[in-house]
Design a protein around this motif. Structure first.
Motif, PDB file in Angstrom:
ATOM      1  N   PHE A 142      22.198   1.883   7.840  1.00 23.08           N
ATOM      2  CA  PHE A 142      22.537   3.288   7.786  1.00 23.08           C
ATOM      3  C   PHE A 142      24.017   3.488   8.141  1.00 23.08           C
ATOM      4  N   PHE A 182      12.696   1.650   9.697  1.00 22.69           N
ATOM      5  CA  PHE A 182      12.899   2.992  10.252  1.00 22.69           C
ATOM      6  C   PHE A 182      11.587   3.590  10.758  1.00 22.69           C
ATOM      7  N   ALA A 216      19.467   5.899  15.909  1.00 21.71           N
ATOM      8  CA  ALA A 216      19.308   5.530  14.492  1.00 21.71           C
ATOM      9  C   ALA A 216      19.642   6.690  13.564  1.00 21.71           C
ATOM     10  N   GLY A 217      20.626   7.486  13.956  1.00 24.60           N
ATOM     11  CA  GLY A 217      20.900   8.684  13.146  1.00 24.60           C
ATOM     12  C   GLY A 217      19.617   9.476  12.994  1.00 24.60           C
ATOM     13  N   MET A 218      18.831   9.468  14.070  1.00 16.48           N
ATOM     14  CA  MET A 218      17.506  10.088  13.980  1.00 16.48           C
ATOM     15  C   MET A 218      17.604  11.600  14.185  1.00 16.48           C
ATOM     16  N   THR A 219      17.053  12.318  13.236  1.00 17.87           N
ATOM     17  CA  THR A 219      17.058  13.773  13.276  1.00 17.87           C
ATOM     18  C   THR A 219      15.987  14.286  14.229  1.00 17.87           C
ATOM     19  N   ARG A 248       8.486  14.986  15.462  1.00 17.72           N
ATOM     20  CA  ARG A 248       8.867  13.821  16.270  1.00 17.72           C
ATOM     21  C   ARG A 248       8.839  14.167  17.759  1.00 17.72           C
ATOM     22  N   GLN A 268      14.444   7.036   1.549  1.00 19.66           N
ATOM     23  CA  GLN A 268      14.100   5.970   2.487  1.00 19.66           C
ATOM     24  C   GLN A 268      12.832   6.399   3.220  1.00 19.66           C
ATOM     25  N   THR A 279      11.954   8.935   6.509  1.00 21.07           N
ATOM     26  CA  THR A 279      13.101   9.733   6.945  1.00 21.07           C
ATOM     27  C   THR A 279      12.851  11.211   6.648  1.00 21.07           C
ATOM     28  N   THR A 280      13.722  12.054   7.189  1.00 23.05           N
ATOM     29  CA  THR A 280      13.578  13.488   6.912  1.00 23.05           C
ATOM     30  C   THR A 280      13.759  13.760   5.415  1.00 23.05           C
ATOM     31  N   ASP A 289      20.839  11.223   4.053  1.00 26.48           N
ATOM     32  CA  ASP A 289      21.841  11.833   4.941  1.00 26.48           C
ATOM     33  C   ASP A 289      23.251  11.681   4.356  1.00 26.48           C
TER      34      ASP A 289
HETATM   35  N1  GLN Z   1      18.307  11.368   9.728  1.00 25.20           N
HETATM   36  C1  GLN Z   1      17.213  10.830   8.995  1.00 25.20           C
HETATM   37  C2  GLN Z   1      15.967  10.871   9.822  1.00 25.20           C
HETATM   38  O1  GLN Z   1      16.031  10.997  11.011  1.00 25.20           O
HETATM   39  C3  GLN Z   1      17.462   9.422   8.478  1.00 25.20           C
HETATM   40  C4  GLN Z   1      17.808   8.437   9.550  1.00 25.20           C
HETATM   41  C5  GLN Z   1      17.901   6.986   9.054  1.00 25.20           C
HETATM   42  O2  GLN Z   1      17.586   6.665   7.920  1.00 25.20           O
HETATM   43  N2  GLN Z   1      18.340   6.105   9.884  1.00 25.20           N
HETATM   44  O3  GLN Z   1      14.879  10.780   9.313  1.00 25.20           O
END
Ligand code: GLN
Length: 296
Positions: free
Chosen positions: A81, A125, A142-145, A150, A189, A192-193, A231
């Protein structure tokens, strides 16, 4: 209606996660091995330090104590990512491997603050939240929204970045915005969101799920899907790497990233929040982000 759908989507997601958990044991084992190796290294380093201590001054002793007492801080992520987490063999990341990126550096700063050694686990993920729940990882960066669903399963830190879900299409595509996606094949992916929102809006039958964002982009290049929802920052990286792709101006959904911990782990959450605040106040957060994202 929306709420009911989201519940169904989360149930489906859980099913997928479980499948990924049992099916992805090789990956988990690999991650475990890495953690074990890292633990071995720590032990070896600690022994060396102990030997050195005998002849060294008090300062060295204090440092060694900090290292051995601190233990490890295990960050779970999916290092596919960019620019948040990815493999780059030309660099060494904060855990000594080739995993670099904004999240890796933030986690590195947290580990440093806590006097712990950072260990990064690179897993699927949709295995990240189960990894926290089982106690195998301390945090997920993890760039997690942050989403309501969640939040039922994990606790989130203060947010450190905003993001939008973007649409990637081929340069010659007639798709100009979200409205044109109806009835089209959309690559995402898994878990993911982008996956959750697109499934919600366009129907499960129109979504093709891939383990990595880059796999969805590959499917777009090969004409297997008509668009990819992902994203914005990784989207920019993937489009930058491929001349035949373009990023649509219209944002699909806005969201915020945060670090996740096991539900109820308020001690670690408070520590993470204070480091995030310190990084923001000192300007280091901007520096980290600026290192990986060039302003437009
Ligand atoms: N921001 C997105 C999510 O939280 C994707 C994060 C990712 O692919 N790492 O689902």
């Amino acid at each position: 209606m929306k709420k009911r759908f989201l519940t169904a989507a989360m149930a489906a997601l859980c099913a997928i996660s479980l499948a990924a958990c049992s099916g992805g044991s090789a990956e988990t084992t690999a991650a475990d091995t890495t953690a074990a190796e890292a633990a071995d290294t720590t032990a070896a380093e600690a022994e060396d330090t102990t030997a050195a201590e005998d002849a060294a001054e008090a300062e060295t002793e204090a440092e060694a104590e900090e290292n051995t007492e601190g233990g490890t801080l295990i960050m779970a992520t999916n290092a596919e990512f960019p620019p948040y987490e990815y493999h780059d063999s030309s660099q060494t990341g904060p855990d000594g491997t080739d995993i670099v990126g904004i999240d890796a550096e933030i986690a590195g700063a947290i580990a440093e603050k806590l006097g712990k050694e950072l260990v990064i686990e690179d897993i699927a993920f949709d295995s990240l939240i189960p990894e926290l729940q089982s106690g195998k990882a301390d945090l997920v960066a993890a760039g997690m929204t942050v989403t309501e669903d969640r939040l039922v399963n994990v606790d989130f830190s203060d947010t450190y970045a905003t993001a939008v879900q973007s649409i990637i299409v081929t340069s010659d595509s007639e798709i100009a915005g979200p409205d044109d996606l109806a009835g089209k094949k959309i690559g995402v992916q898994q878990g993911t969101t982008g996956d959750l929102y697109a499934t919600d809006d366009f129907g499960d039958e129109n979504i093709d799920r891939y383990p990595k964002g880059v796999d969805a982009v590959q499917a777009l290049i090969q004409g297997k899907v008509d668009a990819v929802i992902i994203d914005n920052e990784p989207a920019k990286v993937f489009v930058g790497d491929n001349d035949n792709l373009k990023l649509l101006d219209t944002a699909y959904a806005e969201e915020e990233y945060a670090i996740a911990v096991k539900k109820g782990n308020t001690e670690l959450l408070d520590q993470i929040n204070s480091v995030i605040q310190e990084l923001k106040d000192s300007g280091e957060m901007d520096e980290i982000i600026g290192k990986y994202i060039t302003a437009e």
